[in-house]
Design a protein around this motif. Structure first.
Motif, PDB file in Angstrom:
ATOM      1  N   TRP A 184      42.957  -8.165   1.934  1.00 47.22           N
ATOM      2  CA  TRP A 184      43.279  -9.213   1.984  1.00 47.22           C
ATOM      3  C   TRP A 184      42.181 -10.346   3.410  1.00 47.22           C
ATOM      4  O   TRP A 184      42.929  -9.043   4.475  1.00 47.22           O
ATOM      5  N   ARG A 185      41.430 -10.795   3.175  1.00 49.03           N
ATOM      6  CA  ARG A 185      40.874 -11.168   4.858  1.00 49.03           C
ATOM      7  C   ARG A 185      41.669 -11.517   5.720  1.00 49.03           C
ATOM      8  O   ARG A 185      42.455 -12.953   5.353  1.00 49.03           O
ATOM      9  N   HIS A 186      41.792 -11.121   6.984  1.00 47.02           N
ATOM     10  CA  HIS A 186      42.485 -12.021   8.014  1.00 47.02           C
ATOM     11  C   HIS A 186      42.883 -11.002   9.266  1.00 47.02           C
ATOM     12  O   HIS A 186      42.279  -9.953   9.721  1.00 47.02           O
ATOM     13  N   ARG A 187      42.573 -11.920  10.186  1.00 46.91           N
ATOM     14  CA  ARG A 187      43.093 -11.606  11.220  1.00 46.91           C
ATOM     15  C   ARG A 187      43.301 -10.226  11.622  1.00 46.91           C
ATOM     16  O   ARG A 187      44.827  -9.978  11.187  1.00 46.91           O
ATOM     17  N   ASP A 188      43.043  -9.271  12.321  1.00 46.53           N
ATOM     18  CA  ASP A 188      43.634  -7.886  12.683  1.00 46.53           C
ATOM     19  C   ASP A 188      43.429  -7.379  11.635  1.00 46.53           C
ATOM     20  O   ASP A 188      43.906  -6.252  11.830  1.00 46.53           O
ATOM     21  N   GLY A 189      42.674  -7.300  10.866  1.00 48.41           N
ATOM     22  CA  GLY A 189      42.179  -5.898   8.999  1.00 48.41           C
ATOM     23  C   GLY A 189      41.892  -5.421  10.004  1.00 48.41           C
ATOM     24  O   GLY A 189      41.667  -4.735   8.878  1.00 48.41           O
ATOM     25  N   GLU A 190      40.407  -5.740  10.556  1.00 46.84           N
ATOM     26  CA  GLU A 190      39.340  -4.597  10.935  1.00 46.84           C
ATOM     27  C   GLU A 190      40.037  -3.009  10.924  1.00 46.84           C
ATOM     28  O   GLU A 190      39.376  -2.200  10.497  1.00 46.84           O
ATOM     29  N   GLY A 191      40.343  -2.728  11.945  1.00 47.79           N
ATOM     30  CA  GLY A 191      41.161  -1.548  12.291  1.00 47.79           C
ATOM     31  C   GLY A 191      42.150  -0.947  11.157  1.00 47.79           C
ATOM     32  O   GLY A 191      41.555   0.101  11.026  1.00 47.79           O
ATOM     33  N   PRO A 192      42.746  -1.308  10.772  1.00 50.87           N
ATOM     34  CA  PRO A 192      43.643  -1.260   9.399  1.00 50.87           C
ATOM     35  C   PRO A 192      42.465  -0.280   8.305  1.00 50.87           C
ATOM     36  O   PRO A 192      42.340   0.181   8.052  1.00 50.87           O
ATOM     37  N   LEU A 193      41.602  -1.539   8.471  1.00 54.06           N
ATOM     38  CA  LEU A 193      40.546  -1.022   6.954  1.00 54.06           C
ATOM     39  C   LEU A 193      39.930  -0.032   7.313  1.00 54.06           C
ATOM     40  O   LEU A 193      39.113   1.338   6.468  1.00 54.06           O
ATOM     41  N   THR A 194      39.582   0.158   8.482  1.00 53.75           N
ATOM     42  CA  THR A 194      38.683   1.461   9.323  1.00 53.75           C
ATOM     43  C   THR A 194      39.565   2.401   9.362  1.00 53.75           C
ATOM     44  O   THR A 194      38.890   4.311   9.314  1.00 53.75           O
ATOM     45  N   ALA A 195      40.386   2.221   9.944  1.00 52.78           N
ATOM     46  CA  ALA A 195      41.616   3.698   9.245  1.00 52.78           C
ATOM     47  C   ALA A 195      42.106   4.340   8.098  1.00 52.78           C
ATOM     48  O   ALA A 195      41.608   5.638   7.940  1.00 52.78           O
ATOM     49  N   ALA A 196      41.665   3.478   7.056  1.00 46.59           N
ATOM     50  CA  ALA A 196      41.740   3.932   5.591  1.00 46.59           C
ATOM     51  C   ALA A 196      40.925   4.639   4.696  1.00 46.59           C
ATOM     52  O   ALA A 196      40.379   5.517   4.871  1.00 46.59           O
ATOM     53  N   ALA A 197      39.596   4.085   5.743  1.00 55.10           N
ATOM     54  CA  ALA A 197      38.348   4.598   5.247  1.00 55.10           C
ATOM     55  C   ALA A 197      37.990   5.750   6.023  1.00 55.10           C
ATOM     56  O   ALA A 197      37.760   6.720   5.608  1.00 55.10           O
ATOM     57  N   ALA A 198      38.453   6.038   7.498  1.00 54.94           N
ATOM     58  CA  ALA A 198      38.524   7.303   7.772  1.00 54.94           C
ATOM     59  C   ALA A 198      39.566   7.909   7.039  1.00 54.94           C
ATOM     60  O   ALA A 198      39.314   9.739   6.915  1.00 54.94           O
ATOM     61  N   LEU A 199      40.938   8.375   7.193  1.00 55.71           N
ATOM     62  CA  LEU A 199      41.104   8.692   6.098  1.00 55.71           C
ATOM     63  C   LEU A 199      40.804   9.102   4.683  1.00 55.71           C
ATOM     64  O   LEU A 199      41.332  10.225   3.952  1.00 55.71           O
ATOM     65  N   ALA A 200      40.899   8.143   3.841  1.00 56.26           N
ATOM     66  CA  ALA A 200      39.488   8.357   2.365  1.00 56.26           C
ATOM     67  C   ALA A 200      38.307   9.188   2.715  1.00 56.26           C
ATOM     68  O   ALA A 200      38.440  10.499   2.036  1.00 56.26           O
ATOM     69  N   ASP A 201      37.641   9.722   4.115  1.00 57.35           N
ATOM     70  CA  ASP A 201      36.681   9.999   4.567  1.00 57.35           C
ATOM     71  C   ASP A 201      36.899  11.478   4.242  1.00 57.35           C
ATOM     72  O   ASP A 201      36.425  13.004   3.913  1.00 57.35           O
ATOM     73  N   ARG A 202      38.525  12.167   4.899  1.00 57.60           N
ATOM     74  CA  ARG A 202      38.360  13.681   5.601  1.00 57.60           C
ATOM     75  C   ARG A 202      39.604  13.559   4.224  1.00 57.60           C
ATOM     76  O   ARG A 202      39.554  15.214   4.120  1.00 57.60           O
ATOM     77  N   LEU A 203      39.921  13.068   3.281  1.00 61.53           N
ATOM     78  CA  LEU A 203      40.893  13.045   1.560  1.00 61.53           C
ATOM     79  C   LEU A 203      39.548  13.539   1.189  1.00 61.53           C
ATOM     80  O   LEU A 203      39.830  13.725  -0.049  1.00 61.53           O
ATOM     81  N   GLY A 204      37.685  13.085   1.740  1.00 55.85           N
ATOM     82  CA  GLY A 204      36.736  13.752   0.125  1.00 55.85           C
ATOM     83  C   GLY A 204      36.989  12.541  -0.950  1.00 55.85           C
ATOM     84  O   GLY A 204      36.823  13.000  -1.885  1.00 55.85           O
ATOM     85  N   VAL A 205      37.309  11.235  -0.247  1.00 56.65           N
ATOM     86  CA  VAL A 205      37.922  10.579  -1.740  1.00 56.65           C
ATOM     87  C   VAL A 205      36.536   9.109  -1.497  1.00 56.65           C
ATOM     88  O   VAL A 205      36.430   8.802  -0.478  1.00 56.65           O
ATOM     89  N   GLU A 206      36.357   8.677  -2.957  1.00 59.16           N
ATOM     90  CA  GLU A 206      35.621   7.390  -2.305  1.00 59.16           C
ATOM     91  C   GLU A 206      36.579   5.938  -1.780  1.00 59.16           C
ATOM     92  O   GLU A 206      38.366   5.991  -2.349  1.00 59.16           O
ATOM     93  N   LEU A 207      36.282   5.431  -1.562  1.00 57.84           N
ATOM     94  CA  LEU A 207      36.643   4.316  -1.299  1.00 57.84           C
ATOM     95  C   LEU A 207      36.578   2.870  -1.541  1.00 57.84           C
ATOM     96  O   LEU A 207      35.530   2.835  -2.641  1.00 57.84           O
ATOM     97  N   ARG A 208      37.376   2.044  -2.373  1.00 59.70           N
ATOM     98  CA  ARG A 208      37.678   1.109  -3.628  1.00 59.70           C
ATOM     99  C   ARG A 208      38.518  -0.227  -2.719  1.00 59.70           C
ATOM    100  O   ARG A 208      39.207   0.547  -2.313  1.00 59.70           O
TER     101      ARG A 208
END
Length: 328
Positions: A184-208
Motif C-alpha cells: 500500500w502506497r505511503h510515505r517511507d515505503g520506497e526503501g522497504p520495497l527496494t529491499a524486498a526486490a533485492a532479496l527476491a533477486d538474491r532468492l532467484g524469484v519473481e516479485l509480485r
C-alpha cells in the motif's frame, strides 16, 4: 564448534568480516521444540539459496539478579549453559541434515530475560541482515501465531524479520518460488520495497505486488455501483501498483494484483500462493523509522498468511553487509 559465551567476541568478528558472498547474514533463533525446527528449516533454505552466512542463537534466562549461596548460583549457571549447549548441538545437527554443514554455522549462546530482545542483541553483535524465527506453538498449522519472542522482534527490529508458519519443517519447499509484497502506497515505503526486490533477486524469484481492497461495510458484491466507492478504491489501487512497479525501471515486468473482499483474512485467502512463496509486508507508517513495526493491517496479514512472512523496517532498506544494527 564452541557455543559458549567466551567465544562470542571471536565469532562476532568472523561474522562481520567472514562474509565473502555479499549476502546478508541470516540469524535464526532456536529453541528445542517445533517452532525451533520450523525456524531452522526456513533459515537453512535461505542460507543455501543465497549462499549466506548463518548464525544460530539460543537465548536463555540470565542468572538470578540477586546473588545467592555460591554453590547454588554456580549450579544454576552450569545448568543453563548445559541446556543451551545441548540445544545448539541439536540445532547444528538438524542444520547438517538440511544441507548446512556445522563448520558453516556460527553458534551462539546469549543470556537475556527476554528472548526477543536477546536475539536483537545477537543480531547487532553478529552484523545480521535478516532474523528468522518460528511461530508460537499455540497457532494453527500452516499459519503464523505471534508469541512474545516474535512480538518483540516485530516491534523494534532494525533489520527485516522472517517468520516461519507452524509446521513448516514438516514439508519445506526445495526452493523458493516467488515473493509477493503486500503493498500500500505511503510515505517511507520506497526503501522497504527496494529491499524486498533485492532479496527476491538474491532468492532467484519473481516479485509480485499485491494490494488488498476491502469492500465498504454493507456493500454486497452484486450491488456494486459503477463509479462508486469501490471502483474508486480499485482505480487508486491500480494507480499505486503501477507507480510501485515503475520503480524497477524497464527490466523484468513486475506482476500486479488487486484482490477484493470483505476482510483481510478472507481476501488474502482468495490469492493463489505457491509452495515456496514468501509474503513480504511493509511496517506500519505509524512506527519508528528504520525499525520493524507491526501495525493493525500488517498484523492481520501476518496471521492470515499461509507461507513465511517477511516484515520490512519502515523507511529503510536492509543494512549493507557487515553493517551492525544498533540495539539498545
Amino acid at each position: 564448534m564452541n557455543a559458549s559465551n567466551a567465544s562470542n567476541a571471536t565469532n562476532a568478528t568472523n561474522a562481520v568480516n567472514g562474509n565473502d558472498t555479499g549476502a546478508p547474514r541470516v540469524l535464526v533463533g532456536y529453541s528445542p521444540d517445533e517452532r525451533g525446527d520450523d525456524a531452522l528449516a526456513l533459515a537453512a533454505l535461505l542460507a543455501r539459496t543465497m549462499d549466506a552466512p548463518l548464525t544460530a542463537a539460543h537465548v536463555h534466562p540470565p542468572p538470578w539478579p540477586t546473588p545467592g549461596p555460591g554453590a547454588v548460583d554456580a549450579e544454576w549457571v552450569a545448568y543453563l549453559r548445559g541446556q543451551a549447549d545441548e540445544a545448539l548441538r541439536r540445532a547444528a545437527a538438524r542444520l547438517g541434515e538440511l544441507g548446512v554443514p556445522e563448520r558453516a554455522v556460527d553458534l551462539r549462546v546469549h543470556a537475556h530475560r527476554s528472548s526477543g530482545r536477546g536475539l536483537l542483541q545477537v543480531a547487532a553483535e553478529a552484523g545480521a541482515g535478516l532474523i528468522v524465527a518460528g511461530s508460537a506453538p499455540r497457532g494453527r498449522r500452516g499459519r503464523v501465531a505471534i508469541g512474545s519472542t516474535a512480538d518483540q522482534l516485530l516491534h523494534g527490529s532494525p533489520v527485516p524479520v522472517m517468520l516461519a508458519p507452524r509446521g513448516y519443517a514438516a514439508h519445506p519447499p526445495k526452493r523458493f518460488a516467488r515473493m509477493t509484497v503486500a503493498y500500500w502506497r505511503h510515505r517511507d515505503g520506497e526503501g522497504p520495497l527496494t529491499a524486498a526486490a533485492a532479496l527476491a533477486d538474491r532468492l532467484g524469484v519473481e516479485l509480485r505486488l499485491l494490494t488488498l481492497v476491502l469492500r465498504p461495510p454493507g456493500l454486497a458484491a452484486k450491488f456494486r455501483v459503477p463509479g462508486g466507492v469501490l471502483d474508486r478504491q480499485l482505480a487508486q489501487a491500480e494507480e499505486d501498483l503501477r507507480y510501485a512497479a515503475g520503480m524497477f525501471g524497464g527490466g523484468t515486468p513486475v506482476e500486479r494484483l488487486t484482490a477484493v473482499g470483505t476482510d483481510i483474512a478472507k481476501t488474502l485467502g482468495t490469492v493463489d500462493m505457491l509452495h515456496g512463496e514468501v509474503l513480504a509486508c511493509l511496517s506500519s507508517r505509524e512506527g519508528p523509522l528504520r525499525k520493524v513495526f507491526l501495525g493493525e493491517t500488517s498484523g492481520k496479514i501476518v496471521r492470515a498468511a499461509p507461507c513465511p512472512v517477511l516484515l520490512l523496517p519502515r523507511g529503510a532498506a536492509a543494512p549493507t553487509v557487515g553493517e551492525k544494527a544498533q540495539v539498545r
